[in-house]
Design an enzyme around this catalytic site. Structure first.
Site, PDB file in Angstrom:
ATOM      1  CG  ASP A 195      17.084  24.735 -35.256  1.00 13.63           C
ATOM      2  OD1 ASP A 195      16.042  25.402 -35.190  1.00 13.63           O
ATOM      3  OD2 ASP A 195      17.124  23.511 -35.004  1.00 13.63           O
ATOM      4  CG  ASP A 260      10.593  19.979 -35.204  1.00 14.13           C
ATOM      5  OD1 ASP A 260      10.962  21.083 -35.636  1.00 14.13           O
ATOM      6  OD2 ASP A 260      11.360  19.164 -34.648  1.00 14.13           O
TER       7      ASP A 260
END
Ligand SMILES: *[C@@H]1O[C@H](CO)[C@@H](O)[C@H](O)[C@H]1NC(C)=O
Length: 408
Positions: A195, A260
């Protein structure tokens, strides 16, 4: 019917007869850098971790096992990955060699991996690029090189998440990636989510400007480990930058192309408007790839973030029609199908979507051919939300998958 609503959805296979000239000129996926011919399916913890405080999943071994036990009903369909998101590891330091290790008050990853492997499942972990600032005087395993010697400089190293970025070309950098992956492989890890990769991950402002070197470093580390490990990179990777996309698609197996999709700190997992944003990002992404020429294979799968279709509306935040539409778009794209749902609360509709024979047949097809928008409001490359998507046709069989939608 208001806007932002899918009011009609058909998904069907058409055998093309004489009207289409068969050729290999079809937008297609090719085996990924670590040898995968399909996107991952399973579960990831992040959505449940992000619910409001009194409802959220506490990430620990027992809670993960009680979620992933429920994959057994669908593991025969390929839903096998049990993927831990942020929170499984010690946050601000590594072991004696600076390697990322599990928080032993929460997890025993080798035991978890064994438990899952015994059930035919797989285990995933979550990491960030760079090394821990607290470890800078430690030595990289197998070398005499200290972490302070491989630190990047200037705007490449603002410090983030307790970490410093690495000069990925420095001697010792590759050994660091190798030492991490070899440790995780020894535990039985099958999937790595890397990430905060840049260019991409745009929110921070304090991230290094370019940590794409870590993707190539972990790619080589996985290759040398000899273990089949799926590498997913996150988030909102900047696929519009040609050199960066070149690194991403030749090093990673899946690329998160948007931010997201889930809500944060709410009682529901997702909103339809956010789903539409992600579908629109996929539309732009896949059209750009198509413009490069259909003979340029896609060597990484798109990750549209977790799949929120398993739970009833009160938890998912989408009605059944919208859940079906999410399923259709994620499947049509050949995207990662990691459920973000509460697997202990799958409802009948969710279970039927996941086990539907035709949908599963389509996932095999779209693992080879991604859908792209064929017809819509304003032509092929303009307009907001198109209404007819096509994947294929397969040059051998003439089969294509069409997705017909009405977004309202
Ligand atoms: C970013 O890093 C990668 C990998 O180290 C390198 O190939 C690329 O040239 C860098 N890009 C820029 C703009 O510095």
């Amino acid at each position: 019917m208001g806007p932002y609503r899918c009011s009609l959805l058909y998904f069907f296979i058409l055998p093309f007869l004489v009207t289409i000239t068969l050729s290999v000129d079809v937008l297609h996926y090719q085996t990924t850098p670590h040898g995968f011919a399909a996107p991952p399916r399973g579960w990831n913890s992040f959505g449940l971790q992000s619910l409001e405080d009194d409802q959220k999943l506490i990430l620990n071994q027992d809670n993960v096992i009680s979620q992933c036990e429920n994959l057994k009903g669908i593991s025969h369909l390929g839903y096998t990955y049990c993927s831990l998101d942020s929170g499984w590891s010690v946050g601000c330091n590594g072991d004696d060699f600076g390697r990322t290790i599990y928080d032993s008050s929460l997890f025993d990853i080798p035991a978890l991996a064994k438990h899952l492997h015994d059930r035919g499942l797989k285990v995933g972990i979550y990491i960030n690029p760079g090394f821990f600032e607290a470890d800078k005087e430690k030595t990289i395993k197998g070398t005499n090189i200290k972490f302070s010697e491989i630190a990047a400089t200037g705007d490449q190293n603002p410090g983030f998440n307790c970490r410093l970025n690495v000069d990925w070309d420095a001697p010792g950098a590759q050994e660091y990636c190798n030492s991490n992956v070899n440790l995780w492989a020894s535990w039985g890890v099958d999937y790595i989510k890397l990430d905060y990769i840049t260019p991409g991950s745009p929110d921070g402002g304090t991230l290094p400007v370019n940590s794409s070197g870590s993707v190539a470093c972990y790619d080589r580390a996985i290759q040398q480990s000899g273990r089949d490990i799926f590498l997913e990179i996150s988030w909102k990777l900047d696929w519009r930058i040609e050199w960066a996309y070149g690194i991403y698609k030749s090093s990673a197996d899946a690329i998160r192309i948007d931010q997201d999709v889930n809500n944060a700190h709410e009682s529901t997992l997702v909103k339809w408007a956010t789903v539409q944003r992600t579908i629109e990002m996929y539309r732009e992404y896949i059209l750009e790839q198509k413009q490069k020429g259909v003979n340029v294979p896609l060597t990484a799968y798109p990750d549209l973030d977790n799949l929120y279709v398993g739970n009833a509306e009160a938890l998912t935040g989408l009605d059944d029609q919208q859940r079906k539409s999410v399923m259709a778009h994620w499947v049509g794209a050949g995207a990662s199908l990691l459920l973000g749902s509460d697997l202990t609360q799958l409802d009948d509709f969710g279970s039927s979507l996941l086990s539907d024979a035709l949908i599963n047949e389509m996932t095999h097809f779209t693992a080879k051919y991604p859908m792209w928008p064929l017809r819509g409001k304003a032509g092929e490359t303009a307009g907001y939300q198109h209404q007819v998507w096509i994947a294929g046709p397969d040059p051998e069989t003439g089969v294509a998958v069409l997705l017909v939608t009405n977004y309202g």
